[in-house]
Design a protein around this motif. Structure first.
Motif, PDB file in Angstrom:
ATOM      1  N   ALA A  55       0.811  -1.217   0.000  1.00 55.13           N
ATOM      2  CA  ALA A  55       0.000   0.000   0.000  1.00 55.13           C
ATOM      3  C   ALA A  55       0.851   1.276   0.000  1.00 55.13           C
ATOM      4  CB  ALA A  55      -0.933  -0.002   1.212  1.00 55.13           C
ATOM      5  N   VAL A  56       2.159   1.125   0.193  1.00 59.94           N
ATOM      6  CA  VAL A  56       3.062   2.277   0.216  1.00 59.94           C
ATOM      7  C   VAL A  56       3.567   2.526  -1.205  1.00 59.94           C
ATOM      8  CG1 VAL A  56       5.282   3.137   1.108  1.00 59.94           C
ATOM      9  CG2 VAL A  56       3.772   1.775   2.595  1.00 59.94           C
ATOM     10  N   PRO A  57       3.501   3.772  -1.697  1.00 60.23           N
ATOM     11  CA  PRO A  57       4.034   4.055  -3.036  1.00 60.23           C
ATOM     12  C   PRO A  57       5.492   3.602  -3.133  1.00 60.23           C
ATOM     13  CG  PRO A  57       2.835   5.954  -2.187  1.00 60.23           C
ATOM     14  CD  PRO A  57       2.939   4.968  -1.059  1.00 60.23           C
ATOM     15  N   GLY A  58       5.864   3.062  -4.294  1.00 60.82           N
ATOM     16  CA  GLY A  58       7.191   2.492  -4.500  1.00 60.82           C
ATOM     17  C   GLY A  58       8.333   3.374  -4.047  1.00 60.82           C
ATOM     18  N   GLU A  59       8.260   4.649  -4.364  1.00 61.53           N
ATOM     19  CA  GLU A  59       9.347   5.568  -4.011  1.00 61.53           C
ATOM     20  C   GLU A  59       9.434   5.840  -2.518  1.00 61.53           C
ATOM     21  OE1 GLU A  59       5.693   7.985  -5.096  1.00 61.53           O
ATOM     22  OE2 GLU A  59       6.759   6.286  -6.006  1.00 61.53           O
ATOM     23  N   LEU A  69       8.345  -7.182  -0.786  1.00 61.77           N
ATOM     24  CA  LEU A  69       7.655  -7.250  -2.077  1.00 61.77           C
ATOM     25  C   LEU A  69       8.521  -7.814  -3.201  1.00 61.77           C
ATOM     26  CD1 LEU A  69       5.739  -3.851  -2.036  1.00 61.77           C
ATOM     27  CD2 LEU A  69       4.817  -6.137  -1.600  1.00 61.77           C
ATOM     28  N   GLU A  70       9.766  -8.119  -2.914  1.00 63.25           N
ATOM     29  CA  GLU A  70      10.696  -8.539  -3.961  1.00 63.25           C
ATOM     30  C   GLU A  70      10.204  -9.779  -4.725  1.00 63.25           C
ATOM     31  OE1 GLU A  70      15.437  -9.477  -4.587  1.00 63.25           O
ATOM     32  OE2 GLU A  70      14.685  -9.071  -2.573  1.00 63.25           O
ATOM     33  N   ALA A 108      -1.706 -10.673  -7.298  1.00 64.24           N
ATOM     34  CA  ALA A 108      -2.886  -9.795  -7.360  1.00 64.24           C
ATOM     35  C   ALA A 108      -2.632  -8.563  -6.499  1.00 64.24           C
ATOM     36  CB  ALA A 108      -4.132 -10.546  -6.891  1.00 64.24           C
ATOM     37  N   ARG A 109      -2.091  -7.526  -7.119  1.00 66.50           N
ATOM     38  CA  ARG A 109      -1.716  -6.309  -6.389  1.00 66.50           C
ATOM     39  C   ARG A 109      -2.275  -5.073  -7.070  1.00 66.50           C
ATOM     40  NH1 ARG A 109       4.567  -6.420  -5.808  1.00 66.50           N
ATOM     41  NH2 ARG A 109       4.239  -4.190  -5.573  1.00 66.50           N
ATOM     42  N   ALA A 110      -2.993  -4.290  -6.281  1.00 69.92           N
ATOM     43  CA  ALA A 110      -3.529  -3.020  -6.784  1.00 69.92           C
ATOM     44  C   ALA A 110      -2.375  -2.145  -7.262  1.00 69.92           C
ATOM     45  CB  ALA A 110      -4.319  -2.313  -5.697  1.00 69.92           C
ATOM     46  N   GLY A 111      -2.570  -1.536  -8.420  1.00 74.17           N
ATOM     47  CA  GLY A 111      -1.550  -0.674  -8.994  1.00 74.17           C
ATOM     48  C   GLY A 111      -0.527  -1.429  -9.826  1.00 74.17           C
TER      49      GLY A 111
END
Length: 192
Positions: A55-59, A69-70, A108-111
């Protein structure tokens, strides 16, 4: 053409789905194949750290969140790179094996593989073909007690994959020879 092969049967030696996926791959006649054997190399269940990290933006992710998440990122990259996905899915207790469910949870990941819009969810993995080899002792594909193929079709559609072919060996306990012959004929028809 590139193929992602996913095997989920715990039976690594006499599995009907593994035999069918072998035949499907041979029919497709492609040498660019990525194999993900979920029995030989099990995937972890999602964790609190993973759920928070997605849920945290990648950056903005810290090192721990990126590490969490790797594997998910790798699995999604394999999915994106494939033109065709071949899934071996035995029916365990009317549904897919836990190993296959773990793969689904990680991809299955949002975004990444779907997004939410004002009109509802939209799948982001498009233009893929999926061939699913199902095997069950007596759960007929498409029947009221078949939660496996309906679930898999739904979740694949949710991430944008709607071209799904099912090869069914779904009456093994009743007439294994006939069931396997019918499934083999369906595989042969893929080449036609």
């Amino acid at each position: 053409m590139s193929i992602l092969r996913i095997d989920s049967s715990a039976n690594t030696e006499t599995s009907v789905t593994r035999t069918l996926t072998d035949r499907i791959i041979a029919t497709l006649d492609d040498t660019n194949i990525t194999v993900r054997d979920l029995a030989e190399t099990p995937l972890p269940q999602i964790t609190h750290t993973w759920a928070v990290a997605r849920a945290v933006p990648g950056e903005d992710r810290n090192a721990e969140q990126k590490a969490a998440l790797e594997l998910s990122d790798t699995l999604i990259a394999e999915l994106r790179a494939a033109d065709t996905i071949v899934i071996g899915a035995p029916v365990y207790n009317f549904s897919v094996p836990a190993s296959l469910k773990a793969w689904i949870d990680l991809i299955a990941r949002a975004g990444e593989t779907f997004r939410y819009t004002a009109d509802g969810p939209e799948g982001l993995i498009k233009g893929k073909r999926v061939i699913v080899a199902f095997a069950s002792g007596g759960t007929p594909v498409g029947s009221e007690m078949d939660f496996a193929s309906t679930y898999l079709r739904h979740v694949l559609g949710f991430i944008g994959i709607t071209d799904v072919t099912v090869i069914a060996a779904d009456a093994l306990a009743m007439d294994a020879d006939k069931t396997i012959a019918n499934a083999n004929a369906a595989v042969d028809a893929l080449a036609a």
